[in-house]
Motif scaffolding. Structure first.
Motif, PDB file in Angstrom:
ATOM      1  N   ARG A   1      -6.216  -8.432  -1.006  1.00  0.00           N
ATOM      2  CA  ARG A   1      -5.023  -7.589  -1.451  1.00  0.00           C
ATOM      3  C   ARG A   1      -3.709  -8.035  -0.994  1.00  0.00           C
TER       4      ARG A   1
ATOM      5  N   SER B   1      -4.848  -0.195   4.019  1.00  0.00           N
ATOM      6  CA  SER B   1      -5.012   1.162   3.374  1.00  0.00           C
ATOM      7  C   SER B   1      -6.806   0.428   2.610  1.00  0.00           C
ATOM      8  N   LEU B   2      -7.308   1.884   2.402  1.00  0.00           N
ATOM      9  CA  LEU B   2      -8.671   1.817   1.805  1.00  0.00           C
ATOM     10  C   LEU B   2      -8.350   2.100   0.293  1.00  0.00           C
ATOM     11  N   PRO B   3      -9.518   1.634  -0.558  1.00  0.00           N
ATOM     12  CA  PRO B   3      -9.440   2.015  -2.175  1.00  0.00           C
ATOM     13  C   PRO B   3      -9.477   3.344  -1.973  1.00  0.00           C
ATOM     14  N   LEU B   4      -9.083   3.873  -3.376  1.00  0.00           N
ATOM     15  CA  LEU B   4      -9.039   5.259  -3.829  1.00  0.00           C
ATOM     16  C   LEU B   4     -10.497   5.945  -3.802  1.00  0.00           C
ATOM     17  N   LYS B   5     -11.423   5.141  -4.221  1.00  0.00           N
ATOM     18  CA  LYS B   5     -12.710   5.646  -4.088  1.00  0.00           C
ATOM     19  C   LYS B   5     -13.482   5.462  -2.898  1.00  0.00           C
ATOM     20  N   SER B   6     -12.952   5.167  -1.717  1.00  0.00           N
ATOM     21  CA  SER B   6     -13.553   4.898  -0.596  1.00  0.00           C
ATOM     22  C   SER B   6     -13.687   6.562  -0.163  1.00  0.00           C
TER      23      SER B   6
ATOM     24  N   ALA C   1     -11.639  -8.670   1.402  1.00  0.00           N
ATOM     25  CA  ALA C   1     -11.001  -7.601   0.488  1.00  0.00           C
ATOM     26  C   ALA C   1      -9.370  -7.616   1.021  1.00  0.00           C
TER      27      ALA C   1
ATOM     28  N   ALA D   1       0.919  -1.221  -0.057  1.00  0.00           N
ATOM     29  CA  ALA D   1       0.024  -0.047  -0.028  1.00  0.00           C
ATOM     30  C   ALA D   1       1.009   1.225  -0.029  1.00  0.00           C
TER      31      ALA D   1
ATOM     32  N   ARG E   1     -11.442   6.864   3.028  1.00  0.00           N
ATOM     33  CA  ARG E   1     -10.040   6.652   2.666  1.00  0.00           C
ATOM     34  C   ARG E   1      -8.996   7.395   3.788  1.00  0.00           C
TER      35      ARG E   1
ATOM     36  N   SER F   1      -3.311   5.169   4.428  1.00  0.00           N
ATOM     37  CA  SER F   1      -4.237   5.893   3.350  1.00  0.00           C
ATOM     38  C   SER F   1      -4.878   7.210   4.178  1.00  0.00           C
TER      39      SER F   1
ATOM     40  N   GLU G   1      -7.900 -13.627  -6.607  1.00  0.00           N
ATOM     41  CA  GLU G   1      -9.171 -12.635  -7.029  1.00  0.00           C
ATOM     42  C   GLU G   1     -10.500 -13.422  -7.029  1.00  0.00           C
TER      43      GLU G   1
END
Length: 266
Positions: free
Chosen positions: A139, A106-111, A135, A41, A114, A225, A160
Motif C-alpha cells: 500500500r 488503514s484496513l481494507p473496506l471489506k475487512s 500488504a 489512507a 476495519r 479506518s 504489486e
C-alpha cells in the motif's frame, strides 16, 4: 620555557581539533508520507497526508527548539506530491544520520475489523514474510504508480508483485541494528506517551527505507479506518501527543548513538 609553550600550544591545538571534528550537526530527516495528489489512507473526515504533515511539523519544531546541534531536513513541508525516489534523494543528499517516515494505517473496506482494529506499529527494512506486513508495504509503495514512468524510474520494481520484494531480504545493511533500536524506542514511546495499543515492531519491504543510506524507520501511527482513532489522529491534541512520543524516542536514540566526528560523515 619554549618547551612549556610548545606543550601548551600542542594541547590547545588538540582540544581545538577535537571540538572542530565533533562540531558538525546531526542530520535528522523527517518524511511526512504522501501529499498532494497522493492523499494516502482516508477516514470519514480526515486524510492521511494531512495528519502525517501535521505530526512531522510538530516533531521538527520540537527538535529545532531543543537541539541546536541537530539539522532537521523535511522531505516535504507543505501539501505537495513528492515521489519515493525524491524523498530518498533528499535524505541521501543531506547526508542524513536518521530517517523517520511518518504514516497512518488503514484496513481494507471489506475487512470486518476495519472500524474496530487499532494500534501503532513501527517498521524497519526487511522481507514482508507475513501477508499483513506485505500488504502494508504494498500500500505504501503503490504511490509509485502515480508516476507515468515509474517502471523505468524504479528499475522495474513492481509494488504489486510479491516477487519484487525478495530484494529486501538481501538488504541487511550496516544500519540495521540502529534502525531496530530506534524502531523499538518509538514503539515503546507511542504506547507509553501517546496511549497507542502496541502491535509491534516489524520488518517489511518499504522502498524508501531500502533507498536511504542511513538508519531508517517507518511509523504507522494508528488506523484511520477506526472512527475513534481517526478522531484522535485528526485532533490537535492527538497530533501533539504523537509528535512528543516520537521526540521522546529521538532523545533516547541520541544518547545511544551520540554524534560522530566529521571524518566519519557519510
Amino acid at each position: 620555557m619554549r618547551r612549556t609553550i610548545f606543550i601548551i600550544l600542542t594541547i590547545f591545538a588538540c582540544i581545538l581539533f577535537s571540538q572542530t571534528a565533533e562540531a558538525r550537526d546531526f542530520v535528522l530527516i523527517i518524511d511526512a508520507g504522501h501529499g498532494g495528489k497522493d492523499v494516502g489512507a482516508k477516514g470519514s473526515r480526515h486524510k492521511e497526508k494531512d495528519i502525517n504533515l501535521a505530526v512531522a511539523k510538530l516533531l521538527a519544531a520540537r527538535v529545532k527548539k531543543e537541539y541546536k546541534d541537530v539539522k532537521v531536513v523535511m522531505t516535504r513541508d507543505k501539501d505537495e506530491f513528492v515521489s519515493l525516489k525524491d524523498r530518498a534523494a533528499t535524505a541521501n543528499n543531506a547526508h542524513g544520520d536518521l530517517f523517520i517516515s511518518i504514516h497512518v494505517n488503514s484496513l481494507p473496506l471489506k475487512s470486518k475489523k476495519r472500524k474496530t482494529f487499532n494500534g501503532a506499529e513501527v517498521y524497519t527494512l526487511g522481507l514482508g514474510k507475513s501477508e499483513e506486513n506485505l500488504a502494508v508495504a504494498m500500500r505504501e509503495n503503490s504511490v509509485m504508480s502515480l508516476e507515468s514512468d515509474y517502471s523505468e524510474e524504479y528499475q522495474g520494481f513492481d509494488p504489486e508483485s510479491p516477487e519484487s520484494y525478495i530484494i529486501f531480504e538481501l538488504s541487511q545493511t550496516a544500519d540495521m541494528e540502529q534502525s531496530i533500536d530506534m524502531a523499538d524506542l518509538v514503539q515503546q514511546s507511542l504506547v507509553a506517551k501517546a496511549g497507542r495499543r502496541d502491535i509491534g515492531v516489524k520488518q517489511s519491504g518499504f522502498w524508501v527505507l531500502w533507498a536511504t543510506s542511513m538508519p531508517s524507520i517507518l511509523i504507522e501511527l494508528d488506523f484511520i479506518s477506526n472512527p475513534t482513532q481517526e478522531q484522535f489522529l485528526g485532533s490537535a491534541e492527538g497530533q501533539r501527543k504523537l509528535a512528543d512520543a516520537i521526540f521522546d524516542a529521538f532523545k533516547k536514540y541520541r544518547k545511544l548513538y551520540p554524534i560522530v566526528d566529521s571524518t566519519q560523515k557519510k
